[in-house]
Design a protein around this motif. Structure first.
Motif, PDB file in Angstrom:
ATOM      1  N   HIS A  27       0.845  -1.197   0.000  1.00  0.00           N
ATOM      2  CA  HIS A  27       0.000   0.000   0.000  1.00  0.00           C
ATOM      3  C   HIS A  27       0.873   1.236   0.000  1.00  0.00           C
ATOM      4  O   HIS A  27       2.017   1.195   0.462  1.00  0.00           O
ATOM      5  CB  HIS A  27      -0.940  -0.014   1.197  1.00  0.00           C
ATOM      6  N   ASP A  33      -3.844   0.058   5.514  1.00  0.00           N
ATOM      7  CA  ASP A  33      -5.153  -0.522   5.238  1.00  0.00           C
ATOM      8  C   ASP A  33      -6.123  -0.284   6.391  1.00  0.00           C
ATOM      9  O   ASP A  33      -7.283   0.026   6.183  1.00  0.00           O
ATOM     10  CB  ASP A  33      -5.000  -2.033   4.981  1.00  0.00           C
ATOM     11  N   GLU A  34      -5.613  -0.456   7.629  1.00  0.00           N
ATOM     12  CA  GLU A  34      -6.460  -0.257   8.797  1.00  0.00           C
ATOM     13  C   GLU A  34      -5.961   0.962   9.547  1.00  0.00           C
ATOM     14  O   GLU A  34      -4.798   1.024   9.939  1.00  0.00           O
ATOM     15  CB  GLU A  34      -6.398  -1.487   9.708  1.00  0.00           C
TER      16      GLU A  34
END
Lengths: 90, 158
Positions: A27, A33-34
């Motif tokens: 990413h 992502d979180e």
């Protein structure tokens, strides 16, 4: 080329493929992502722990057990080294 | 390991206090600036390693006993776990920051947002930094001292 060389090239290319795909699919920087845990710590660390340094508040407060394990590793390493070299220091 | 020349000894005698003060500063400001117990302890221990290289392990061992370093390291570990257990006693859970918000020692909560840092903040975090710093200083210096003293040549043995 011998079979040994072919095996080396094959294994190298497979490992390199894993690294390249891993680098391509990672990413983007600064966009995990979180984000729930990060945002919670960034907004609440100062009021909950009273420390201006959020990293230290994570290391010594939120994740204190991790630091305890780290300290245990250091203690074990020191004990082992001193035990090994004790006889030579006579 | 025997000592090095007089120039090296003089320069390390001059720089050793500065390195030590910087390392102790990093430990003491662990909750405000980058760094903490581990990093500051590593700085102080590297300064001690410099003294060890320049003065030789025999000179150092006649002043600092490896047994005392072991005791100091264990003291740091015991202080660290004791602070965590105090969190269990005064707060609800292990490693609870029970000092924060009490306005006593290190108990002041700073104003939210980025601002000038106050050293009297952080709850038990500075105390844990001191404990870990003591542990890292004594542990790393003990490792380096024992290894250097074991690798001294036969002729230097008393």
């Amino acid at each position: 080329m011998s079979r040994r060389d072919i095996a080396a090239v094959l294994s190298f290319s497979i490992v390199a493929m894993f690294f390249i795909f891993g680098a391509l699919m990672i990413h983007p920087f600064g966009a995990p992502d979180e984000t729930g845990m990060d945002d919670n710590i960034i907004t609440n660390a100062q009021t909950e722990t009273g420390a201006n340094n959020a990293v230290t508040s994570v290391v010594f407060d939120y994740r204190g057990f991790d630091t305890l394990g780290e300290a245990t590793i250091l203690f074990t390493a020191v004990a082992a080294v001193i035990m090994i070299f004790r006889r030579l220091n006579k | 390991m025997s000592g090095m020349s007089k120039i090296v000894k003089t320069i390390s005698s001059i720089t050793f206090p500065l390195i030590t003060i910087y390392g102790l500063y990093v430990i003491a400001h662990g909750h405000l600036t980058p760094g903490g117990g581990f990093q500051g302890g590593a700085i102080v221990a590297s300064g001690c390693a410099m003294m060890l290289v320049s003065y030789g392990s025999i000179w150092i061992v006649s002043r600092v006993k490896e047994k005392n370093l072991s005791i100091l390291e264990s003291l740091g570990a015991v202080c660290f776990i004791l602070l965590a257990l105090l969190g269990l006693g005064f707060g609800a859970v292990f490693f609870n920051n029970f000092l924060v918000g009490t306005n006593s020692l290190f108990g002041v909560v700073p104003a939210a947002g980025s601002g000038l840092a106050d050293i009297n903040t952080g709850g038990v975090i500075p105390l844990m930094n001191f404990a870990v710093g003591l542990k890292v200083i004594a542990g790393l210096f003990g490792i380096v001292l024992v290894m250097a003293h074991a690798s001294r040549t036969k002729g230097e043995k008393k």
